[in-house]
Write a protein that holds these residues in place. Structure first.
Motif, PDB file in Angstrom:
ATOM      1  N   LEU A  57       0.827  -1.209   0.000  1.00 27.06           N
ATOM      2  CA  LEU A  57       0.000   0.000   0.000  1.00 27.06           C
ATOM      3  C   LEU A  57       0.856   1.252   0.000  1.00 27.06           C
ATOM      4  O   LEU A  57       0.572   2.226  -0.718  1.00 27.06           O
ATOM      5  CB  LEU A  57      -0.931  -0.002   1.214  1.00 27.06           C
ATOM      6  N   ARG A  62      -2.635  -1.319  -5.437  1.00 27.44           N
ATOM      7  CA  ARG A  62      -3.940  -1.795  -4.968  1.00 27.44           C
ATOM      8  C   ARG A  62      -3.735  -3.214  -4.475  1.00 27.44           C
ATOM      9  O   ARG A  62      -3.149  -4.044  -5.184  1.00 27.44           O
ATOM     10  CB  ARG A  62      -4.969  -1.770  -6.096  1.00 27.44           C
ATOM     11  N   GLU A  82      -7.153   0.457   3.813  1.00 30.21           N
ATOM     12  CA  GLU A  82      -7.232   0.807   2.387  1.00 30.21           C
ATOM     13  C   GLU A  82      -7.212  -0.422   1.491  1.00 30.21           C
ATOM     14  O   GLU A  82      -7.524  -0.336   0.300  1.00 30.21           O
ATOM     15  CB  GLU A  82      -6.066   1.724   1.994  1.00 30.21           C
TER      16      GLU A  82
END
Length: 212
Positions: A57, A62, A82
């Motif tokens: 991250l 991603r 995230e």
């Protein structure tokens, strides 16, 4: 009850008295050869509490992170909000559940597996098919650390869109002598063996890194 602390350098929450902090410290040594950045899609198989997911991250990737053990998954989701965190084991086949085994040594949260059935404790956890996930996610980077389950998942060649693979190969009772075969199988698929696993040693786990 676990006691938690925050590692100042990484910012990750870890379990005091466990091997979590050592796991955080070894990330660069184990997986530092992977090239990741914005636009990378990373599949973290065996994400544990998020030590590698966090690194990916931070690089701008991603990340889709799979972790079957609920205690680890809860911490993974806290450390890496995230990421696309998924509480399941990856297997080959259409079973929706699988047995997960571990030693019961609570200070070793990384040592659980679908492969090592002689361990003292076990629980039924959700499962998803590895090849189905590959087709859905289409990762260009895979990191895999699943304590012996890697032999089943990597028996078939990986799709061409997987440009990099980093994994730990483990010595398990029903896979004695096949580490060399897996290393050769992976080397034949990838143009470059970035880090060659030292398959002739008696080490419990060996890191290999491959790229196309």
């Amino acid at each position: 009850m676990d006691e938690f602390a925050v590692d100042v350098k990484s910012g990750l929450t870890y379990r005091v008295g466990s091997n979590d902090l050592a796991t955080i410290r070894e990330m660069k040594r184990a997986y530092g050869k992977l090239r990741m950045g914005p636009g990378s899609v990373v599949l973290d198989v065996g994400a544990c509490f998020g030590s590698f997911t966090s690194v990916a991250l931070d690089a701008g990737a991603r990340v889709i992170a799979y972790e079957p053990l609920l205690a680890n998954f809860t911490l993974l989701r806290q450390n890496c909000p995230e990421a696309d965190c998924r509480n399941a084991a990856l297997i080959v086949g259409d079973a929706r559940e699988v047995e997960l085994y571990w030693t019961g040594r609570v200070n070793y949260w990384t040592m659980h597996s679908t492969a090592m059935t002689r361990r003292k404790f076990h629980a039924t956890v959700p499962a998803e098919d590895f090849h189905t996930v590959l087709a859905e996610v289409r990762p260009d980077v895979i990191k895999m650390d699943i304590e012996g389950g890697e032999y089943e998942l990597l028996a078939e060649p990986l799709p061409g869109w997987v440009r990099q693979l980093a994994l730990e190969m483990h010595t398990v009772s029903n896979r004695v002598g096949v580490k060399r075969e897996l290393a050769a199988h992976l080397a034949a698929q990838f143009s470059t063996t970035v880090v060659a696993p030292r398959v002739d040693t008696g080490a419990w786990n060996l890191v290999g890194v491959y790229s196309r």
